[in-house]
Design an enzyme around this catalytic site. Structure first.
Site, PDB file in Angstrom:
ATOM      1  N   ALA A  70     -10.849  -6.522   3.808  1.00  0.00           N
ATOM      2  CA  ALA A  70     -11.504  -5.851   4.937  1.00  0.00           C
ATOM      3  C   ALA A  70     -12.971  -5.616   4.591  1.00  0.00           C
ATOM      4  CB  ALA A  70     -10.812  -4.519   5.196  1.00  0.00           C
ATOM      5  N   GLY A 109      -7.260  -7.302   2.162  1.00  0.00           N
ATOM      6  CA  GLY A 109      -6.934  -7.950   3.440  1.00  0.00           C
ATOM      7  C   GLY A 109      -6.924  -9.468   3.326  1.00  0.00           C
ATOM      8  N   GLU A 112      -3.666 -10.325   2.186  1.00  0.00           N
ATOM      9  CA  GLU A 112      -2.717 -10.094   3.289  1.00  0.00           C
ATOM     10  C   GLU A 112      -2.781 -11.221   4.328  1.00  0.00           C
ATOM     11  OE1 GLU A 112      -4.358  -6.033   3.629  1.00  0.00           O
ATOM     12  OE2 GLU A 112      -2.272  -5.383   3.826  1.00  0.00           O
ATOM     13  N   GLU A 132      -6.690  -2.266  -3.050  1.00  0.00           N
ATOM     14  CA  GLU A 132      -7.031  -1.153  -2.156  1.00  0.00           C
ATOM     15  C   GLU A 132      -6.923   0.197  -2.837  1.00  0.00           C
ATOM     16  OE1 GLU A 132      -5.293  -3.800  -1.286  1.00  0.00           O
ATOM     17  OE2 GLU A 132      -5.703  -4.404   0.781  1.00  0.00           O
TER      18      GLU A 132
END
Ligand code: 3HC
Length: 705
Positions: A70, A109, A112, A132
């Site tokens: 992210a 992310g 992910e 994270e």
């Protein structure tokens, strides 16, 4: 305004003739999943699904990596565009096979996104991780649900709670990567395109990681919670991660995602995550020196003078960075001892498997011991690391003049002496700078580069590059007593508390509950109460603020080294309260007219650390630090200040500057003028007005160069 980042689209023909759409995340420098990238995915996936010619999809990244997750810079300003979990669901729901082509890092992310693909093909240099937790967060785009379904709950807990990435071969071993291919980005992309084309027509249903539940075999969740309570003491994210992983084992995906979303939201709006995000940028920003345009000089060879613990540690860092190192000590006995300590440290690394013997052999081959100054002739930088004696340091710097080549950086590792006085001993003060490493230098991450009033911009630029080469978090600071970390931490209210009626365990307990790895009494015992106690006793320099420490020294209580200090220690260095030490403290109080006190943890923490904040403001006011975040970085990396509070200045911001001022005044401290100015003008530490004010103090000292 145009959105940052995009997803590029092209069509390729696979070896079997099938047409494959290649979607490339493109957001320099690390393809963070900005609103532009997320929106791009929605559009491009739809395009690929609608194009009848396209039979499969490959997702990859530009700029030499897959994706760093992210976009952290969006967190503080608020997100727009499609949420990442929705984007990843769209990828996974594709009816055409989707393959991730990973070259470089796939983090957070980014990992992910890869888990949302049906297959993962990676190059050998790739890494996958869910870091994270280091931002006080959890993988919030399905990572806590998909990964356990792929590799099981047990492995997932350690992977996510530690936050360290896996190398390609390890990622393949646990099943995170399906195939690892040798070669560069072009090779992995070609392999992924062919791989995807071969999967056309196969059943991709079982490859979707949103089906079923995760295997919980062999996991004792309560035990894991306890383990991470110790390993990551004080941090809230690991416990939230375990909650989510537990949910992946006993409920279906959509329900698990609800747990993940709820826990992610709690973390995202909490103070720890805000502080850790701040630290992420602070660490990177400190290497950037405002106003410095000079280019660094070469850094191939490093000389170190003094083969003690500091010198040896610096030698290890430089050799590990690939520099040729001359370790010089004019005393052959010291030199032998220094080299033996280095060898012993590396033998331990081999035992612990953190390094292989061949890595150690290579590092050791770069370190040449020497007893004569002429061996420094080819060095690009020399670092003096002898004990703190100004006359000796001056003599060493005079010797540098005779042997060091022009442009060689002349650095001193002093922790408290004046850089300018040291520089005055040489004919080239413009080449002189402080390189203040923290002990043990091979372990501690901080390097304070101390600019003297005559250090040239090239010298500063080279010293900053030296720190980065050695993988240190490197800050440029001013030439003041104690520089930054020692100066600000040196004013903590510890002596006032221990002299004024609080026992060591009361102070330590409060400091450790705040998140300090070690309270000040334990820290003093570790460093050794004899270190300064002996100096004070010899020089007759006892001060009222050291009465308790001096009494400890006089009673032969030196700390861990002789098993008794503020506490007593057994042969395994396990500590316990010591009635003898406490009786001694009581008698000092009695003589000084102090009485035993009790204070709340909050009061103790304020007494300990508000003076640190105040001193931080003074450093900014005097132009000794260029930004508040540099002070935080120095405290976090030099003194293990809890990272999840963001350091003293960020802590002050979170509490509110008016409150800090009020408390300092109530404690009888003299508040810094800058702090008063901030409160008067209602400035926040990240406001433009405040930045302009401290920039002028910093550049004021800079222009005196
Ligand atoms: N978002 C925004 N900016 C990022 C970023 C990210 N995720 N990752 C790196 N950057 C920026 C850095 O701030 C830096 O900017 P600067 O040049 O302006 O200072 C630049 O990219 C380069 O970064 P580094 O200096 O760190 O370069 P390195 O090559 O040393 O390291 C890296 C690259 C390994 C990718 C490292 O930057 C890194 O670890 N990044 C963070 C990874 C991470 O924590 N990802 C998780 C994000 S949270 C998330 O994904 C939540 C999700 O689960 C919902």
């Amino acid at each position: 305004m145009a959105m940052k980042g995009a997803v590029q689209y092209e069509k390729r023909t696979a070896a079997n003739g099938a047409c494959v759409a290649v979607l490339t995340m493109d957001s320099a420098p690390v393809n963070a999943l900005s609103a532009g990238v997320r929106t791009g995915f929605e559009t491009r996936i739809a395009e690929a699904l609608a194009d009848a010619e396209v039979k499969a999809i490959v997702i990859t990244g530009a700029h030499g990596c897959f994706c760093a997750g992210a976009d952290i810079s969006e967190f503080a300003s608020g997100m727009s565009g499609p949420p990442l979990p929705v984007v990843i669901n769209t990828i996974e729901a594709s009816t055409k096979p989707v393959v991730a082509a990973i070259d470089g890092v796939a983090l957070g992310g980014g990992c992910e996104v890869a888990l949302g693909c049906h297959y993962r093909v990676a190059s050998t240099r790739s890494q996958a991780g869910l870091p994270e937790v280091n931002l006080g967060l959890l993988p919030g785009a399905g990572g806590t649900q998909r990964l356990p379904r792929l590799i099981g709950a047990a492995a997932s807990i350690d992977f996510m709670c530690r936050g360290a990435p896996l190398k390609a071969d390890q990622a393949a071993k646990v099943g995170l990567f399906d195939t690892v291919v040798a070669g560069d980005k072009a090779a992995v992309l070609k392999a992924a395109v062919d791989f995807a084309a071969e999967k056309v027509g196969s059943d991709i249903g079982p490859r979707r990681l949103s089906g079923g539940t995760a295997k919980a075999a062999g996991v004792d969740f309560a035990k894991k919670r306890k383990e991470y309570d110790t390993l990551r003491k004080g941090e809230v994210a690991p416990q939230a991660i375990i909650t989510c992983i537990e949910a992946s084992t006993d409920r279906e995906f959509t329900e698990g995602m609800k747990v993940e979303g709820k826990e992610f939201g709690k973390l995202m709006f909490g103070d720890q995550s805000k502080a850790l995000q701040y630290m992420f940028f602070a660490e990177r920003q400190c290497a950037k020196v405002p106003g410095l345009e000079a280019k660094p000089g070469p850094l191939d060879m490093c000389g170190i003078v003094g083969a003690g613990l500091m010198g040896g540690g610096i030698a290890m860092c430089a050799a590990e960075a690939g520099m040729r190192v001359v370790l010089l000590d004019v005393d052959p006995g010291n030199l032998d001892r220094g080299m033996a300590v280095i060898k012993k440290n590396y033998a331990r690394s081999v035992d612990r498997k953190s390094k292989t013997q061949s890595q150690v052999d290579k590092i050791m081959s770069l370190i040449s011991p020497s007893t004569t100054y002429d061996s420094l002739g080819q060095c690009d930088i020399v670092v003096e690391a002898v004990f703190e004696n100004m006359d000796l340091k001056k003599k060493i710097f005079q010797s540098f003049d005779g042997v060091c080549k022009p442009g060689c950086i002349l650095a001193t590792n002093t922790s408290r002496l004046n850089i300018d006085t040291i520089a005055s001993a040489t004919k080239r003060p413009e080449d002189v700078i402080g390189c203040h490493f923290f002990s043990p230098a091979n372990v501690m991450k901080l390097l304070e580069n101390v600019r003297g009033p005559r250090s040239s911009p090239r010298t500063i630029a080279t010293a900053m590059a030296f720190g980065q080469k050695l993988k240190k978090v490197t800050c440029l600071v001013g030439n003041c007593d104690g520089f930054i970390a020692n100066r600000v931490m040196g004013v903590s209210g510890w002596t006032g508390l221990i002299n004024g009626g609080l026992l060591p365990h009361q102070i330590d307990q409060a400091a450790e509950s705040y998140g300090m790895k070690m309270g000040p009494a334990r820290m003093n015992d570790l460093v050794g109460l004899d270190l300064f106690g002996r100096e004070r006793a010899n020089t007759g320099n006892a001060k009222p603020d050291t009465i308790v420490t001096d009494a400890m020294f006089a009673a032969n209580r030196y700390g861990q080294k002789n098993g008794k200090g503020f506490y007593k220690y057994d042969d395994k260095l396990r500590l316990s309260r010591d009635p003898e030490a406490e009786a001694l403290i009581h008698s000092v109080w009695k003589n000084a007219g102090a009485t035993p006190k009790t204070m709340s943890d909050e009061e103790i923490i304020d007494t300990l650390y508000l003076p640190v904040v105040n001193e931080g403001f003074k450093c900014l006011e005097e132009g000794m630090a260029s930004r508040p975040s540099d002070i935080d970085v120095c405290c976090v990396f030099g003194y293990n200040w809890p990272r999840y509070t963001g350091g003293p200045m960020q802590w002050a911001s979170a509490v509110g500057l008016p409150k800090i001022l009020e408390k300092l005044e109530a404690m009888g401290e003299k508040p810094s003028e800058l702090l008063k100015e901030c409160v008067k003008n209602n400035w926040r530490l990240n406001s433009k007005a405040f930045t302009a004010r401290i920039s002028s103090a910093w550049s004021g000292t800079w222009s005196k160069l």
